[in-house]
Design an enzyme around this catalytic site. Sequence first.
Site, short mmCIF file in Angstrom:
data_model
loop_
_atom_site.label_atom_id
_atom_site.label_comp_id
_atom_site.label_asym_id
_atom_site.label_seq_id
_atom_site.Cartn_x
_atom_site.Cartn_y
_atom_site.Cartn_z
N HIS A 396 0.91 -1.30 -0.01
CA HIS A 396 0.04 -0.22 0.07
C HIS A 396 0.72 1.17 0.04
O HIS A 396 0.87 2.15 -0.81
CB HIS A 396 -0.90 -0.03 1.15
CG HIS A 396 -1.76 1.29 1.29
ND1 HIS A 396 -1.45 2.09 2.29
CD2 HIS A 396 -2.95 1.66 0.66
CE1 HIS A 396 -2.24 3.39 2.10
NE2 HIS A 396 -3.23 2.65 1.22
N CYS A 707 -0.18 -3.99 -16.17
CA CYS A 707 -0.43 -3.06 -15.22
C CYS A 707 0.53 -3.46 -13.80
O CYS A 707 0.19 -2.48 -12.97
CB CYS A 707 -1.82 -2.81 -15.06
SG CYS A 707 -2.82 -4.40 -14.54
#
Length: 760
Positions: A396, A707
């Site tokens: 994150h 991606c």
Amino acid sequence: MTEDSVVWLEEVGKEDIAIVGGKGASLGEMLRAELPVPTGFAVTAQAFRRFIDETGINDELFGSLEVDVDNADILRNAEKKAKKIIMDAKMPLDIENSIRSKYREMCKKENEEVFVAVRSSATAEDLPDASFAGQQDTFLNMRGEQNIIDAVKKCWASLYGARAIYYRVKQGFDHRKVNLCAVVQMMVDAEKAGVMFSSHPSSGEPLTIIEGAWGLGETVVSGSVSPDYYMVDRNSKTIKERKVATKNIMHTKDPKTGKTIDLPVPSDKKNAKVLDDDEILKLVEFGELLEDLYGIPQDIEWAIKNKEIFILQSRPITTIKKKEPKEKAATTAILEGLGASPGIAYGQAKLIVDSSELGKVKDGDILVAVMTTPDMVPAMKRAAAIVTDEGGLTCHAAIVSRELGCPAVVGTRKATEILTDGMKITVDGEKGLVFEGKKEIAVPEAAQKEKSVISFAKSKPVTATEVKVNVSIPEATARAVETQADGVGLLRIEHMILGLPKHPKQYIKEGKADEYVEELVSRIQTVVDAFYPKPVWVRTLDAPTDEFRAMEGGEGEPIEPNPMLGYRGIRRDLIDTEHFELEVRAFKELIKRGYNNMGIMIPLVQHPSELRRAKEFMRNNGLDIDKIDIGIMVEIPAAALIIDQFLAEGLNFVSFGTNDLTQYTLAVDRNNEHVAHLYNELHPAIMKLIEHVIIECNKAGVKTSICGQAGSNPRVAKRLVELGITSISANIDAVETVRDMVARTEMQLLLKGAREKKNS
Ligand code: PEP
Ligand code: MG
């Protein structure tokens, strides 16, 4: 000063810190100066001491604190035990009666049972001005005599919270000598509130800085929203800077229950400015009055209700830099980790143990945490850099830092151990190093771009292979658009959901599914709208259970031995169809609003039946999937190996999720810093899987893309172009270099082709 246990705030002043703590004394002083401070009373530090002495809990209480504070479990147990001792003991009757009678008097004046805030104001006997700010609890919107008595006891108990115990031991304070005064103060049901620095908090110049948001000020103090920002030149009384932020949540009183709750900000107020010019200038005046009163620049909490300004707190600014002797130059790194987001930053370390401390992180500070969580995003935006103990390049902290353009070093293992609050450090987000003090590091020109401002002034090469950008948080949209990317190759909706005030299930439980869908629509719309008509591939939910569990109402998230191999991706949506259905509603609404540039990408497929079932579900729920691009992520080796079977199911594109493909192919947990050295996206096995998929897709005329983080590596980009990939989606900071590499590789291929033709 009086010997009373409970005193009106008007009766105390700045000389009474030992009796009512710094906060109580400052409130009293301001009331004396007739500043608009909400009235109230203080249950003195001596009342607290009498409570301990007269109930006879002294030895038991302080005995329970003699523990090894470095052991988190033991420390937590000590907290539990000490708090229970306080809560079980009976408050001396005369103190209780004084509290009741003062509260009744307040109610009588207002002709109703008033709401009050019960705040802690700690003080140390031999060090009256010791600052324990933020370590004890505050209780907002309390009403009724008994509730106030209970809240006072809870304030007292909060003196023995784990963090407070730890802090005192480490700072050498004797627990027995630290007392706590509880301030009971009329609640201001603020329409807007925030903080103000009467002078610039780092330079001390006569520039007033004001931050404000809707509702009670706790959202600004705790850093849980990005507030509006105003800077006023005090000499000319001109507003020099005005930055209006998107304010998603507000802390407010529930009119039904009186409890303090978080509500989404109504859409017409989200992007509206919180303060008008009159209010700004009036606040500046109060700032000047307070600075004069105390003789030094002040850090002030304010609130506004019905156009009336209230001052809730004022304390000296401690961050103004004195002319320091030349700083010792940093030499060797004190910490090493993974360079997760490039750039160099120098600033003060701010250790964040839990989210209530996020307000500590001011513009230009360095946020240090075990790991970042989504509620830290507003503080991450203010930070000059981020350093974490845990995490890999796709955790994150790493993803969000890159989107925010904020240098980051993750996976250092011991940042929170080695760095201390206020320590000046230099962070090298490229090399993954942290230095004590200021280190002069030669920064390549490209890395010198200011945070949040990327200049793409140079002309953009046209490439046959599309170069797109990844987006995870709506706040990054503007930076993403500035890259001039050919679209968004991955929009991660779970990051958007994690930014909501509560878990999706909580919305459903409260009968507010429509509100949830609207939140989802508005966040996705920010991106599809900004890129229109370029394609945006929106990924269905890929929720990590461990992060979702931390949300309000997220207790039902399963506890998994390894969340990375667990209940996430499409397998979750196919089980939790209640949520999948809400996603589909959001997609349908976006199409209804005219966003025909949206594609849907399905994560973590391992068998073609999952693609089939997902498509069926979307179709059965009214989504016309023949009119939009549907694709899958190739993240599991199984999907790569039998790509032909997926192609047979019918799809428009595939995209390589190399973050997961790497971890699943190499058996290396992507978030585990202990095996980070084995995490290699360039491993030949991964390249082989990718090559196989591109060949098969090209035969079938299906688009291929990437991606995962590997797509941001120019070397990988080169290889993928050579293999014939259709597009590459990179991180914001990598789009430019990847595009250059793609252009160059295409030219080389063309040249090579031309030469071969000529020679044949
Ligand atoms: C990936 O796995 O490469 C990917 C892009 O998805 P995420 O990082 O969100 O798992
Ligand atoms: Mg993935």
